[in-house]
Design an enzyme around this catalytic site. Structure first.
Site, PDB file in Angstrom:
ATOM      1  N   TYR A 169       0.955   0.141  15.097  1.00  0.00           N
ATOM      2  CA  TYR A 169      -0.035   0.040  14.028  1.00  0.00           C
ATOM      3  C   TYR A 169       0.448   0.679  12.728  1.00  0.00           C
ATOM      4  CZ  TYR A 169      -4.021   0.519  11.084  1.00  0.00           C
ATOM      5  OH  TYR A 169      -4.844   0.444  10.006  1.00  0.00           O
ATOM      6  N   LYS A 198      -3.268  -3.048   8.049  1.00  0.00           N
ATOM      7  CA  LYS A 198      -3.317  -4.510   7.975  1.00  0.00           C
ATOM      8  C   LYS A 198      -2.415  -5.001   6.847  1.00  0.00           C
ATOM      9  CE  LYS A 198      -5.776  -6.633  11.104  1.00  0.00           C
ATOM     10  NZ  LYS A 198      -5.004  -7.321  12.139  1.00  0.00           N
ATOM     11  N   GLN A 226      -5.392 -27.923 -11.444  1.00  0.00           N
ATOM     12  CA  GLN A 226      -5.645 -28.988 -12.434  1.00  0.00           C
ATOM     13  C   GLN A 226      -4.550 -30.065 -12.492  1.00  0.00           C
ATOM     14  OE1 GLN A 226      -9.062 -26.814 -13.399  1.00  0.00           O
ATOM     15  NE2 GLN A 226      -8.588 -28.863 -14.091  1.00  0.00           N
ATOM     16  N   ASP A 238      -6.753  -0.715  -1.597  1.00  0.00           N
ATOM     17  CA  ASP A 238      -5.706   0.312  -1.631  1.00  0.00           C
ATOM     18  C   ASP A 238      -4.301  -0.270  -1.800  1.00  0.00           C
ATOM     19  OD1 ASP A 238      -5.275  -0.794   0.862  1.00  0.00           O
ATOM     20  OD2 ASP A 238      -5.617   1.038   1.994  1.00  0.00           O
ATOM     21  N   ASP A 261       0.883  -1.162   0.000  1.00  0.00           N
ATOM     22  CA  ASP A 261       0.000   0.000   0.000  1.00  0.00           C
ATOM     23  C   ASP A 261       0.924   1.215   0.000  1.00  0.00           C
ATOM     24  OD1 ASP A 261      -1.586   2.145   0.612  1.00  0.00           O
ATOM     25  OD2 ASP A 261      -2.677   1.160   2.255  1.00  0.00           O
ATOM     26  N   LYS A 276      -7.769  -5.250   3.602  1.00  0.00           N
ATOM     27  CA  LYS A 276      -8.366  -5.057   4.927  1.00  0.00           C
ATOM     28  C   LYS A 276      -8.465  -6.355   5.719  1.00  0.00           C
ATOM     29  CE  LYS A 276      -9.159  -0.643   4.030  1.00  0.00           C
ATOM     30  NZ  LYS A 276      -8.179  -0.523   2.917  1.00  0.00           N
ATOM     31  N   GLY A 308      18.232  -5.850  -0.178  1.00  0.00           N
ATOM     32  CA  GLY A 308      18.366  -7.212  -0.697  1.00  0.00           C
ATOM     33  C   GLY A 308      17.102  -8.022  -0.856  1.00  0.00           C
ATOM     34  N   GLN A 332       2.924   4.275   2.858  1.00  0.00           N
ATOM     35  CA  GLN A 332       2.695   3.691   4.195  1.00  0.00           C
ATOM     36  C   GLN A 332       3.320   2.318   4.435  1.00  0.00           C
ATOM     37  OE1 GLN A 332      -1.667   3.320   4.957  1.00  0.00           O
ATOM     38  NE2 GLN A 332      -1.341   1.125   4.846  1.00  0.00           N
TER      39      GLN A 332
HETATM   40  C1  F6R Z   1      -7.457  -0.752   7.951  1.00  0.00           C
HETATM   41  C2  F6R Z   1      -7.325   0.579   7.363  1.00  0.00           C
HETATM   42  C3  F6R Z   1      -8.365   1.605   7.643  1.00  0.00           C
HETATM   43  C4  F6R Z   1      -7.845   2.663   8.611  1.00  0.00           C
HETATM   44  C5  F6R Z   1      -8.915   3.708   8.970  1.00  0.00           C
HETATM   45  C6  F6R Z   1      -8.366   4.828   9.848  1.00  0.00           C
HETATM   46  O1  F6R Z   1      -6.412  -1.572   7.545  1.00  0.00           O
HETATM   47  O2  F6R Z   1      -6.366   0.880   6.694  1.00  0.00           O
HETATM   48  O3  F6R Z   1      -9.539   1.023   8.120  1.00  0.00           O
HETATM   49  O4  F6R Z   1      -7.364   2.056   9.770  1.00  0.00           O
HETATM   50  O5  F6R Z   1      -9.436   4.294   7.802  1.00  0.00           O
HETATM   51  O6  F6R Z   1      -7.257   5.363   9.229  1.00  0.00           O
HETATM   52  P1  F6R Z   1      -6.461   6.624   9.765  1.00  0.00           P
HETATM   53  O7  F6R Z   1      -6.042   6.315  11.173  1.00  0.00           O
HETATM   54  O8  F6R Z   1      -5.309   6.740   8.837  1.00  0.00           O
HETATM   55  O9  F6R Z   1      -7.418   7.795   9.708  1.00  0.00           O
HETATM   56 MG    MG Z   2      -4.033   2.280   3.048  1.00  0.00          MG
HETATM   57 MG    MG Z   3      -4.832  -2.257   2.134  1.00  0.00          MG
END
Ligand code: F6R
Ligand code: MG
Ligand code: MG
Length: 372
Positions: A229, A232, A242, A53, A12, A133, A104, A95
């Protein structure tokens, strides 16, 4: 005989309207980088697509798994797309590129990777899965159904080339170790591990009779790499089909129905996995529901089989109306779960949540808790 490698590397690097979808300008950057690499003879063919995304680079080449050149190409492509995303002030630009410089192999640096090298059969069909997600263990149930459940895969019972079963490599994300279990003999132990989705995930599957590679999935856990965090993992997976492997229809049959996976809004909720065609590969309602696309391809002389203009031929499998029931079920389940708000089991348990205020809440209430 020279072996072909199929690499699916994703990240992403920024998206349109929050975490919704990869917009066209990023595809353009990625396709240009891929076309240059093909021109230079580094890769033989490519297909750029998205899962919500996440930007997905599907490549075929002769460099083997974990090739530094191929991983550098993917890193370079993601960096260029992230630069474009930054210029456009897209959301979450860069991100998943967790480190400043490539060293590497993209494993452990943010992007997700699934790769397999094999000697081509007379004809080699594959299903390429990519999801948004959710986490790598989202494939546990799917891969168990495909390779170990005789109620899903008829070939396990009636195809003499498949009755000897499969071997599953299971990765323990907490302790960074893995174990191989053989089905059908060790099915119950395998389910005991794979059912524990917070910790265990399938990394590879081989046909037991000849150890031929059958499937592989990404096992990146971004939160464990970054220690905080970072979104995901949005995992990828590829399955050969096959002639002694599950048929294409057995590989996609589990999606007659939906099932629940961890992720969705803020990586902190159980959500119904919704199979969609590429045109619906975007996350919207409550940042989801978690979605999965399935691309049917043929690997042919080191390339993705292509049309007369050299364009890879892709079967957008979940576009088909046979998956309408799963979509319907997913929306029904979504509506039940969302009524529960932030109450478990709609919300994940405290250990698995990507966002939480619980430590702050507990701290602020510390002096007010009275011993009972
Ligand atoms: C889950 C994801 C989204 C964000 C949510 C809040 O993997 O990417 O659900 O967690 O949109 O995002 P922020 O904290 O960037 O506003
Ligand atoms: Mg994203
Ligand atoms: Mg994603």
């Amino acid at each position: 005989m020279v072996k072909t490698t199929v690499s699916l590397i994703k990240a992403d690097v920024g998206s349109l309207a929050g975490h919704t979808v990869v917009p066209e300008p990023l595809f353009k950057v990625a396709r240009k980088k891929m076309a240059e690499a093909k021109e230079a003879g580094l890769i033989n063919s490519f297909y750029v697509f998205n899962a919500g995304d996440d930007l997905e680079l599907l490549m075929t080449h002769f460099k083997g798994e974990s090739s530094e050149e191929i991983h550098a190409l993917a890193w370079d492509t993601f960096t260029a797309a992230a630069d474009k995303a930054k210029k456009l002030k897209l959301y979450g630009a860069g991100q998943d590129l967790l480190v400043d410089a490539f060293s590497g192999n993209v494993r452990g640096m943010g992007p997700g990777v699934a790769e397999m090298e094999f000697e081509e059969r007379r004809s080699d069909p594959m299903v390429i899965y990519a999801a948004d997600k959710t986490e790598p263990a989202a494939y546990n149930y799917l891969l168990y159904k495909i390779f170990a459940d005789p109620f899903n895969t008829a070939g396990l019972v009636i195809d003499p080339r498949m009755v000897s079963g499969y071997k599953f490599e299971v990765f323990d994300a907490y302790e960074s170790k893995s174990v191989v279990l053989k089905t059908p003999e060790e099915s119950y132990s395998l389910i005991a591990l794979l059912g524990t989705t917070e910790r265990y995930m399938v990394s590879k599957i081989w046909r037991a009779s000849d150890d031929e590679i059958a499937a592989t999935a990404s096992t990146t856990k971004l939160a464990l790499i970054a220690g905080t965090y970072v979104g995901k993992d949005d995992p990828v997976c590829m399955v050969r089909g096959q002639s002694g492997f599950p048929a294409m229809g057995e590989i996609t049959a589990p999606f007659l129905h939906t099932y629940l996976v961890a992720g969705w809004m803020r990586g902190s909720h159980w959500g119904p996995f919704m199979p969609v065609g590429l045109k619906n590969s975007m996350c919207t309602m409550f940042d989801g529901p978690p979605r999965i696309v399935a691309l049917g391809v043929q690997i042919s002389d080191g390339k993705l089989a292509s049309d007369d203009d050299g364009k890879p031929m892709i079967a957008d499998i979940f576009e088909d109306l046979a998956f309408d029931l799963a979509r319907r079920e997913a929306l029904d389940l979504a509506s039940h779960l969302r009524r529960m708000g932030e109450f478990e089991p709609a919300r994940l348990g405290p250990g698995a949540m990507e966002y939480t205020t619980l430590p702050q809440v507990l701290k602020s209430l510390e002096s007010r808790f009275k011993k009972v």
